[in-house]
Design a protein around this motif. Structure first.
Motif, mmCIF file in Angstrom:
data_model
loop_
_atom_site.group_PDB
_atom_site.id
_atom_site.type_symbol
_atom_site.label_atom_id
_atom_site.label_comp_id
_atom_site.label_asym_id
_atom_site.label_seq_id
_atom_site.Cartn_x
_atom_site.Cartn_y
_atom_site.Cartn_z
ATOM 1 N N MET A 244 0.829 -1.206 0.000
ATOM 2 C CA MET A 244 0.000 0.000 0.000
ATOM 3 C C MET A 244 0.862 1.254 0.000
ATOM 4 O O MET A 244 0.488 2.279 -0.580
ATOM 5 C CB MET A 244 -0.943 -0.010 1.216
ATOM 6 C CG MET A 244 -2.046 -1.048 1.118
ATOM 7 S SD MET A 244 -3.336 -0.857 2.384
ATOM 8 C CE MET A 244 -2.468 -1.375 3.852
ATOM 9 N N ALA A 245 2.016 1.198 0.646
ATOM 10 C CA ALA A 245 2.890 2.369 0.742
ATOM 11 C C ALA A 245 3.711 2.609 -0.513
ATOM 12 O O ALA A 245 4.166 3.736 -0.753
ATOM 13 C CB ALA A 245 3.825 2.236 1.942
ATOM 14 N N THR A 246 3.908 1.569 -1.347
ATOM 15 C CA THR A 246 4.777 1.708 -2.524
ATOM 16 C C THR A 246 4.062 1.511 -3.849
ATOM 17 O O THR A 246 4.595 1.897 -4.889
ATOM 18 C CB THR A 246 5.931 0.694 -2.460
ATOM 19 O OG1 THR A 246 5.382 -0.635 -2.456
ATOM 20 C CG2 THR A 246 6.777 0.899 -1.218
ATOM 21 N N GLY A 247 2.893 0.866 -3.848
ATOM 22 C CA GLY A 247 2.227 0.531 -5.105
ATOM 23 C C GLY A 247 2.873 -0.637 -5.821
ATOM 24 O O GLY A 247 2.587 -0.869 -6.999
ATOM 25 N N LEU A 248 3.715 -1.398 -5.123
ATOM 26 C CA LEU A 248 4.432 -2.527 -5.730
ATOM 27 C C LEU A 248 3.948 -3.849 -5.144
ATOM 28 O O LEU A 248 3.630 -3.941 -3.952
ATOM 29 C CB LEU A 248 5.941 -2.392 -5.474
ATOM 30 C CG LEU A 248 6.630 -1.149 -6.039
ATOM 31 C CD1 LEU A 248 8.060 -1.067 -5.518
ATOM 32 C CD2 LEU A 248 6.615 -1.166 -7.557
ATOM 33 N N TYR A 249 3.914 -4.872 -6.000
ATOM 34 C CA TYR A 249 3.656 -6.210 -5.496
ATOM 35 C C TYR A 249 4.786 -6.617 -4.547
ATOM 36 O O TYR A 249 5.935 -6.147 -4.681
ATOM 37 C CB TYR A 249 3.580 -7.210 -6.643
ATOM 38 C CG TYR A 249 2.418 -7.011 -7.594
ATOM 39 C CD1 TYR A 249 1.104 -7.206 -7.168
ATOM 40 C CD2 TYR A 249 2.640 -6.639 -8.917
ATOM 41 C CE1 TYR A 249 0.036 -7.039 -8.040
ATOM 42 C CE2 TYR A 249 1.578 -6.467 -9.805
ATOM 43 C CZ TYR A 249 0.282 -6.654 -9.356
ATOM 44 O OH TYR A 249 -0.776 -6.481 -10.215
ATOM 45 N N PRO A 250 4.522 -7.522 -3.608
ATOM 46 C CA PRO A 250 5.598 -7.986 -2.733
ATOM 47 C C PRO A 250 6.815 -8.515 -3.479
ATOM 48 O O PRO A 250 7.954 -8.312 -3.040
ATOM 49 C CB PRO A 250 4.914 -9.078 -1.889
ATOM 50 C CG PRO A 250 3.494 -8.613 -1.798
ATOM 51 C CD PRO A 250 3.195 -8.011 -3.152
ATOM 52 N N GLU A 251 6.601 -9.197 -4.597
ATOM 53 C CA GLU A 251 7.751 -9.687 -5.354
ATOM 54 C C GLU A 251 8.614 -8.541 -5.881
ATOM 55 O O GLU A 251 9.801 -8.728 -6.149
ATOM 56 C CB GLU A 251 7.286 -10.554 -6.525
ATOM 57 C CG GLU A 251 6.559 -9.785 -7.622
ATOM 58 C CD GLU A 251 6.225 -10.626 -8.846
ATOM 59 O OE1 GLU A 251 6.509 -11.844 -8.814
ATOM 60 O OE2 GLU A 251 5.685 -10.075 -9.826
#
Length: 699
Positions: A244-251
């Motif tokens: 949520m803080a970065t807009g990136l998937y965990p991978e």
């Protein structure tokens, strides 16, 4: 005729002719030295001295006047070489008309020239000295004036430089909002675009339909929201909060679980241990607070996972360390305290205490009690209500400050929660030999790293065979058949082999929990609630609700459900900063598809929690207890002494519990009472049920 003698001639009355000698005596009489100076009469000397004195006075006057130098040189033309006024041409001796006239006149001029030449040399020397002294004085005064002018100019330049330096420092350390940013006034201060982001950890989407959250439901009516927001896989706290803080998937950002092994670093990440989780090298991408601070927008982060890790070596203006025991009213006070700070345009603004435009607050209470008591317990109902009250206090504080239409408020959660049960557990040793595994990542998912990498395929085939006879697990190889929708394969921190249990199921090792022994002893498995499963399962759904000037939509607007990778862009847009590249695609303004009250809007969905399948038989059995109450006074006394309020109407189907108090009380009483209540029920069933009954109390 005899010529008259020279004496007679020289004495002739009215005659203006003298002999050479006589003329010398008359024109140059001998006198004392005190009456002569440079061969000139005393009268002439006195006149010269007087002229010199006057000229000195005149020079002094000229030097003290603005045009003194120019007047000095104008006056110089009116004086002789010695400084006295030049004699009039009439002062020259007349030429004699006698026979000696021509020669006498010539002699006089020669003598005069000789006398003047000697005196002129002296006067020229004195005049030259005086002029040199005057020029030196003028040059000194001019030099002093020049030095003072340069000094004043240098001081002015230095002061201007210091002023500019200070202004640059103020702009860099406490920048004013850009001119293109629209400032809004609450009557006492100007506010740049400001957003409060609140995360309610573990707040399942259908918690909104339990009649326990009037503030949140009213907030939905006044704002914009989807029916639910999808978390990212795996649906656990740290990966999802950082997504949520970065807009990136965990991978993509690298925090692939609450716990995992990094083969390159040869180190383990474990979320509850700061020594193993708060180093910046774990956290990839750029979180909201770093993006904001890089663009001169001040940020305050209250306990958000990852905010203490010094990511990118950029610190937010305020970082509140995690404190799991902090009561909710203190969180309210903290948020309002930050809003009460002076803005950059206020006279009382302070560089060291800026008012943040981004406030991100993390609330762990719902998740904590969901794990401890279960998502359908009495305790979680109270915790959910408390979270709603917290939001009510924040909104009331905004109203008191006339900030309701000025501050954006966004409420989200990271995932849902599913109820656990001892009947939905799998022993790890029944699936694989743990001695062949070097590292186990994640939970309740199992990421396996074999001790011998060459055994990876054999272990996979073994697990896949077990999965054929047990449909409650799925088995994947990271690099071969991991579902694309998980976005969980493109990072070496992701283990190469995974066991993914079905929602509500748990895998445990014997040294942690021996399932057969627990069943014999009637033990209850903890945690009572779990998450981390398939992020698209209804029990894992999260929430998103927004209201404020960045969301100028009709009240109660509805958007299609989206995944939490979109939150980063939304928050960046709400405070006027440019997001860095990420996996999200949504940008403000959001595009509603209608209102929540529209007829075509999907109905509120309460997904079936797996606990119902195992507790239904117990509920049916307890329904028979009510028929015994009227005939068994001992049982009635027992029930009365235990302070249990058992309703006479019992649910008879597996449908989700209604919002009524009666059905909820049955649900809570049967499934998740306090520990002492559970012990009483267990003891009661053992004493009063027939031996051949296969009914067991719910865990």
């Amino acid at each position: 005729m005899t010529a008259p003698s020279n004496d007679a001639a020289g004495k002739t009355s009215g005659s203006d002719t003298y002999s050479f000698d006589e003329r010398t005596l008359v024109e140059h009489p001998t006198s004392d030295d005190e009456n002569h100076e440079d061969g000139r009469p005393s009268a002439e000397i006195s006149e010269r001295d007087h002229d010199l004195l006057e000229s000195e006075d005149e020079r002094e006057r000229l030097l003290t006047q603005k045009d003194g130098i120019s007047r000095l040189f104008k006056q110089a033309a009116m004086f002789g070489k010695g400084g006295h006024k030049q004699a009039s041409p009439k002062a020259k001796p007349a030429k004699t008309k006698n026979q000696h006239g021509e020669s006498s006149s010539l002699m006089y001029e020669m003598e005069e020239r000789v006398g003047l030449s000697s005196s002129s040399a002296s006067r020229d020397s004195s005049e030259s000295d005086e002029r040199r002294m005057l020029a030196t004085t003028i040059r000194r005064k001019a030099r002093r004036a020049h030095i003072w002018r340069r000094f004043v100019i240098h001081i002015a330049v230095l002061v201007l430089f210091l002023v500019l330096l200070f202004a640059a420092y103020r702009l860099s350390s406490h920048p004013k909002p850009a001119q293109t940013v629209t400032m809004m006034s609450n009557g006492t201060s100007l506010f740049a675009p400001t957003t409060i982001l609140i995360s309610l950890d573990g707040f399942r989407a259908d918690f909104l339909y339990r009649g326990l959250t009037p503030t949140l439901n009213k907030f939905i009516e006044n704002g914009i929201s989807p029916k639910y927001m999808l978390p990212s896989f795996p649906s656990v706290t740290f990966p999802n909060h950082y997504t949520m803080a970065t807009g990136l998937y965990p991978e993509a950002h690298g925090v692939v679980g609450n716990s995992f092994w990094d083969p390159a670093l040869q180190r383990e990440f474990y979320y509850t241990d700061p020594n193993r989780s708060l180093q910046p090298f774990w956290w990839g991408g750029e979180p909201l607070w770093v993006t904001a601070e890089r663009q001169n927008v001040r940020a305050a982060v209250h306990m958000w996972p990852g905010s203490e890790a010094h990511i990118g070596h950029v610190e937010p203006a305020y970082v509140d360390k995690y404190n799991g025991s902090e009561i909710l009213p203190l969180k309210v006070n903290r948020i309002l305290e930050l809003l009460d700070l002076p803005g950059p345009l206020d006279p009382s603004a302070r560089v060291d205490r800026p008012r943040p435009q981004l406030i991100a607050a993390y609330v762990p209470n719902v998740d904590g009690d969901g794990h401890k008591y279960g998502p359908n317990s009495t305790e979680i109902r109270q915790t959910t209500s408390n979270a709603d009250t917290m939001l009510k206090s924040i909104l009331a504080g905004l109203q008191e400050r006339n900030l309701t239409e000025i501050i954006n408020v966004v409420v989200v959660s990271d995932h849902g929660m599913a109820t656990t049960d001892i009947k939905r557990m799998i022993q790890l040793e029944d699936l694989i030999d743990p001695s062949k595994i070097e590292h186990i990542d994640g939970w309740p998912l199992y990421g396996l790293r074999p001790r011998n990498p060459d055994e990876l395929k054999d272990l996979y085939r073994q697990l896949a065979e077990k999965a054929k006879s047990n449909s409650n697990i799925e088995v994947y190889l990271r690099d071969e058949n991991m579902p694309e929708r998980y976005h969980f394969s493109k990072n070496p921190r992701i283990a190469p082999l995974w066991i993914v249990p079905k929602t509500g199921w748990a895998i445990v090792a014997k040294d942690e929990f021996d399932i057969k022994e627990a069943e014999k002893n009637g033990d209850v498995y903890h945690p009572r609630g779990l998450h981390g499963y398939d992020h698209e399962h209804p029990l894992m759904r999260a929430i998103f609700v927004a209201r404020g000037p960045a969301f100028p939509h009709k009240p109660n607007s509805r958007v299609e459900p989206f995944q939490n990778i979109e939150l980063y862009n939304i928050i960046c847009d709400s405070i006027g900063i440019e997001p860095v590249p990420n996996n999200g695609t949504l940008r403000l303004p959001l595009k509603p598809v209608g209102l929540h009250t529209d007829p075509e809007t999907p109905p509120n969905e309460t997904p079936a929690d797996p606990v119902e399948s195992s507790s239904f038989l117990a509920m049916s059995t307890m329904a028979s207890f009510s028929s015994l109450v009227s005939s068994a006074s001992g049982l009635e006394d027992a029930l009365s002494s235990s302070h249990l309020d058992i309703p006479t109407n019992t649910p008879t189907s597996n449908t989700p519990p209604a919002a009524s108090t009666t059905s909820e009380s049955w649900w809570e009483w049967l499934s998740h009472k306090a520990d002492e209540m559970e012990e009483w029920v267990d003891d009661f069933l053992h004493k009063h049920l027939p031996e051949n009954s296969d009914s067991t109390p719910s865990a």
